[in-house]
Design a protein around this motif. Structure first.
Motif, PDB file in Angstrom:
ATOM      1  N   GLY A 191      -5.209 -17.865  -3.798  1.00  0.00           N
ATOM      2  CA  GLY A 191      -6.619 -17.950  -4.136  1.00  0.00           C
ATOM      3  C   GLY A 191      -7.419 -16.691  -3.827  1.00  0.00           C
ATOM      4  N   CYS A 192      -6.775 -15.688  -3.220  1.00  0.00           N
ATOM      5  CA  CYS A 192      -7.516 -14.463  -2.939  1.00  0.00           C
ATOM      6  C   CYS A 192      -7.867 -13.770  -4.255  1.00  0.00           C
ATOM      7  CB  CYS A 192      -6.744 -13.537  -2.021  1.00  0.00           C
ATOM      8  SG  CYS A 192      -5.525 -12.523  -2.845  1.00  0.00           S
ATOM      9  N   GLU A 193      -8.946 -13.032  -4.234  1.00  0.00           N
ATOM     10  CA  GLU A 193      -9.421 -12.355  -5.436  1.00  0.00           C
ATOM     11  C   GLU A 193      -8.792 -10.966  -5.519  1.00  0.00           C
ATOM     12  OE1 GLU A 193     -13.761 -11.233  -7.418  1.00  0.00           O
ATOM     13  OE2 GLU A 193     -13.654 -12.423  -5.584  1.00  0.00           O
ATOM     14  N   ILE A 194      -8.152 -10.687  -6.660  1.00  0.00           N
ATOM     15  CA  ILE A 194      -7.568  -9.368  -6.908  1.00  0.00           C
ATOM     16  C   ILE A 194      -8.025  -8.899  -8.276  1.00  0.00           C
ATOM     17  CG2 ILE A 194      -5.532  -9.784  -5.474  1.00  0.00           C
ATOM     18  CD1 ILE A 194      -3.973 -10.131  -8.163  1.00  0.00           C
ATOM     19  N   GLY A 195      -7.761  -7.669  -8.589  1.00  0.00           N
ATOM     20  CA  GLY A 195      -8.074  -7.139  -9.908  1.00  0.00           C
ATOM     21  C   GLY A 195      -6.836  -6.546 -10.553  1.00  0.00           C
ATOM     22  N   LEU A 196      -6.871  -6.476 -11.866  1.00  0.00           N
ATOM     23  CA  LEU A 196      -5.827  -5.820 -12.640  1.00  0.00           C
ATOM     24  C   LEU A 196      -6.509  -4.849 -13.582  1.00  0.00           C
ATOM     25  CD1 LEU A 196      -3.584  -8.841 -13.685  1.00  0.00           C
ATOM     26  CD2 LEU A 196      -3.227  -7.273 -11.786  1.00  0.00           C
ATOM     27  N   LEU A 197      -5.930  -3.689 -13.731  1.00  0.00           N
ATOM     28  CA  LEU A 197      -6.438  -2.687 -14.653  1.00  0.00           C
ATOM     29  C   LEU A 197      -5.306  -2.337 -15.604  1.00  0.00           C
ATOM     30  CD1 LEU A 197      -8.832  -0.825 -15.326  1.00  0.00           C
ATOM     31  CD2 LEU A 197      -7.893   0.814 -13.705  1.00  0.00           C
ATOM     32  N   GLY A 198      -5.528  -2.565 -16.868  1.00  0.00           N
ATOM     33  CA  GLY A 198      -4.486  -2.302 -17.846  1.00  0.00           C
ATOM     34  C   GLY A 198      -4.438  -3.430 -18.838  1.00  0.00           C
ATOM     35  N   ALA A 258       3.410  -3.827   0.112  1.00  0.00           N
ATOM     36  CA  ALA A 258       4.321  -4.764   0.788  1.00  0.00           C
ATOM     37  C   ALA A 258       3.588  -5.452   1.937  1.00  0.00           C
ATOM     38  CB  ALA A 258       5.560  -4.025   1.302  1.00  0.00           C
ATOM     39  N   ASN A 259       2.819  -4.702   2.704  1.00  0.00           N
ATOM     40  CA  ASN A 259       2.033  -5.293   3.796  1.00  0.00           C
ATOM     41  C   ASN A 259       1.019  -6.294   3.249  1.00  0.00           C
ATOM     42  OD1 ASN A 259       3.432  -3.739   5.642  1.00  0.00           O
ATOM     43  ND2 ASN A 259       1.834  -2.179   5.779  1.00  0.00           N
ATOM     44  N   TRP A 260       0.356  -5.926   2.160  1.00  0.00           N
ATOM     45  CA  TRP A 260      -0.614  -6.819   1.535  1.00  0.00           C
ATOM     46  C   TRP A 260       0.068  -8.102   1.056  1.00  0.00           C
ATOM     47  CZ3 TRP A 260      -0.597  -8.310  -3.667  1.00  0.00           C
ATOM     48  CH2 TRP A 260      -1.702  -9.060  -4.070  1.00  0.00           C
ATOM     49  N   ALA A 261       1.212  -7.967   0.388  1.00  0.00           N
ATOM     50  CA  ALA A 261       1.919  -9.118  -0.170  1.00  0.00           C
ATOM     51  C   ALA A 261       2.375 -10.087   0.921  1.00  0.00           C
ATOM     52  CB  ALA A 261       3.121  -8.652  -1.000  1.00  0.00           C
ATOM     53  N   GLN A 262       2.689  -9.578   2.102  1.00  0.00           N
ATOM     54  CA  GLN A 262       3.141 -10.442   3.189  1.00  0.00           C
ATOM     55  C   GLN A 262       2.007 -11.260   3.781  1.00  0.00           C
ATOM     56  OE1 GLN A 262       5.146  -7.547   5.649  1.00  0.00           O
ATOM     57  NE2 GLN A 262       7.137  -8.186   4.865  1.00  0.00           N
ATOM     58  N   ARG A 263       0.773 -10.791   3.670  1.00  0.00           N
ATOM     59  CA  ARG A 263      -0.332 -11.510   4.306  1.00  0.00           C
ATOM     60  C   ARG A 263      -1.330 -12.124   3.327  1.00  0.00           C
ATOM     61  NH1 ARG A 263      -1.973  -5.832   5.552  1.00  0.00           N
ATOM     62  NH2 ARG A 263      -3.760  -5.497   4.218  1.00  0.00           N
ATOM     63  N   VAL A 264      -1.170 -11.864   2.032  1.00  0.00           N
ATOM     64  CA  VAL A 264      -2.115 -12.398   1.051  1.00  0.00           C
ATOM     65  C   VAL A 264      -2.018 -13.921   1.002  1.00  0.00           C
ATOM     66  CG1 VAL A 264      -0.565 -12.246  -0.952  1.00  0.00           C
ATOM     67  CG2 VAL A 264      -3.043 -12.055  -1.275  1.00  0.00           C
ATOM     68  N   GLU A 265      -3.150 -14.549   0.767  1.00  0.00           N
ATOM     69  CA  GLU A 265      -3.183 -16.001   0.691  1.00  0.00           C
ATOM     70  C   GLU A 265      -3.505 -16.443  -0.728  1.00  0.00           C
ATOM     71  OE1 GLU A 265      -5.953 -17.367   3.617  1.00  0.00           O
ATOM     72  OE2 GLU A 265      -4.935 -16.302   5.237  1.00  0.00           O
ATOM     73  N   TYR A 270      -6.689  -4.308  -5.012  1.00  0.00           N
ATOM     74  CA  TYR A 270      -6.989  -5.198  -3.892  1.00  0.00           C
ATOM     75  C   TYR A 270      -7.633  -4.372  -2.777  1.00  0.00           C
ATOM     76  CZ  TYR A 270      -2.629  -3.297  -2.051  1.00  0.00           C
ATOM     77  OH  TYR A 270      -1.642  -2.444  -1.625  1.00  0.00           O
ATOM     78  N   PRO A 271      -8.398  -5.033  -1.875  1.00  0.00           N
ATOM     79  CA  PRO A 271      -9.060  -4.294  -0.791  1.00  0.00           C
ATOM     80  C   PRO A 271      -8.065  -3.614   0.140  1.00  0.00           C
ATOM     81  CG  PRO A 271      -9.989  -6.493  -1.012  1.00  0.00           C
ATOM     82  CD  PRO A 271      -8.746  -6.453  -1.867  1.00  0.00           C
ATOM     83  N   HIS A 296      -7.587  -5.705   5.155  1.00  0.00           N
ATOM     84  CA  HIS A 296      -7.258  -7.126   5.056  1.00  0.00           C
ATOM     85  C   HIS A 296      -8.481  -7.991   5.362  1.00  0.00           C
ATOM     86  CE1 HIS A 296      -5.010 -10.796   5.172  1.00  0.00           C
ATOM     87  NE2 HIS A 296      -5.358 -11.018   6.423  1.00  0.00           N
ATOM     88  N   GLY A 297      -8.644  -9.053   4.575  1.00  0.00           N
ATOM     89  CA  GLY A 297      -9.710 -10.009   4.823  1.00  0.00           C
ATOM     90  C   GLY A 297     -11.072  -9.616   4.277  1.00  0.00           C
ATOM     91  N   VAL A 298     -11.148  -8.496   3.576  1.00  0.00           N
ATOM     92  CA  VAL A 298     -12.417  -8.029   3.021  1.00  0.00           C
ATOM     93  C   VAL A 298     -12.535  -8.520   1.582  1.00  0.00           C
ATOM     94  CG1 VAL A 298     -13.713  -5.962   2.338  1.00  0.00           C
ATOM     95  CG2 VAL A 298     -12.449  -5.985   4.494  1.00  0.00           C
ATOM     96  N   LYS A 299     -13.694  -9.085   1.238  1.00  0.00           N
ATOM     97  CA  LYS A 299     -13.927  -9.504  -0.144  1.00  0.00           C
ATOM     98  C   LYS A 299     -14.066  -8.236  -0.993  1.00  0.00           C
ATOM     99  CE  LYS A 299     -16.993 -12.322  -2.991  1.00  0.00           C
ATOM    100  NZ  LYS A 299     -15.979 -12.848  -3.845  1.00  0.00           N
ATOM    101  N   PRO A 300     -13.365  -8.162  -2.122  1.00  0.00           N
ATOM    102  CA  PRO A 300     -13.417  -6.943  -2.923  1.00  0.00           C
ATOM    103  C   PRO A 300     -14.808  -6.659  -3.495  1.00  0.00           C
ATOM    104  CG  PRO A 300     -12.010  -8.603  -3.969  1.00  0.00           C
ATOM    105  CD  PRO A 300     -12.498  -9.178  -2.699  1.00  0.00           C
ATOM    106  N   VAL A 301     -15.155  -5.393  -3.474  1.00  0.00           N
ATOM    107  CA  VAL A 301     -16.354  -4.892  -4.153  1.00  0.00           C
ATOM    108  C   VAL A 301     -15.812  -4.076  -5.316  1.00  0.00           C
ATOM    109  CG1 VAL A 301     -18.377  -3.401  -3.994  1.00  0.00           C
ATOM    110  CG2 VAL A 301     -17.689  -4.818  -2.024  1.00  0.00           C
TER     111      VAL A 301
END
Length: 124
Positions: A74-81, A65-72, A7-8, A11-16
């Motif tokens: 529908g946000c775009e995340i990635g998984l590796l594995g 933990a900070n990310w999880a508290q503010r994530v909304e 994840y970025p 906060h609030g940045v679309k992932p590249v």
């Protein structure tokens, strides 16, 4: 089994997402586009629902933990594995770690040859 949650960093940045350069090497974004990529252990897998669960230990100052508290939703995340490792063959095993290691310990104790739950203890 474990994976990287991507994840970025900001906060609030679309992932590249990373890409392969001409030399076929992975190039990860940097600066304002940098990505976090912590490793997490899969707690459970529901093949029918095509989903899995993992634990994030909520503690002050932890980046995820900070990310999880503010994530909304529908946000775009990635998984590796996923990735897996090996378990040593042993009659007894001692695993130690802080609260963030609990999911990994639980997963290993369920799948190891040394899985006598009477000898397992967990303290938070």
């Amino acid at each position: 089994m474990h994976f990287r949650l991507i994840y970025p960093q900001k906060h609030g940045v679309k992932p590249v997402w990373p890409y392969l350069n001409e030399a076929r090497r992975t190039v990860w974004p940097e600066g304002d586009e940098a990505l976090m990529r912590p490793i997490y252990t899969v707690r459970t897998i529901d093949r029918e629902a095509r989903s899995f669960d993992f634990d994030i230990f909520m503690h002050e100052g932890g980046p995820t933990a900070n990310w999880a508290q503010r994530v909304e939703e529908g946000c775009e995340i990635g998984l590796l594995g996923p990735a897996g490792g090996w378990m040593p063959k042993a009659d007894h095993m001692l695993m130690a770690g802080d609260e963030t290691a609990h999911s990994g310990h639980r997963s290993y104790s369920r799948t190891s040859a040394c899985n006598d739950n009477r000898a397992c203890a967990s303290q938070s």
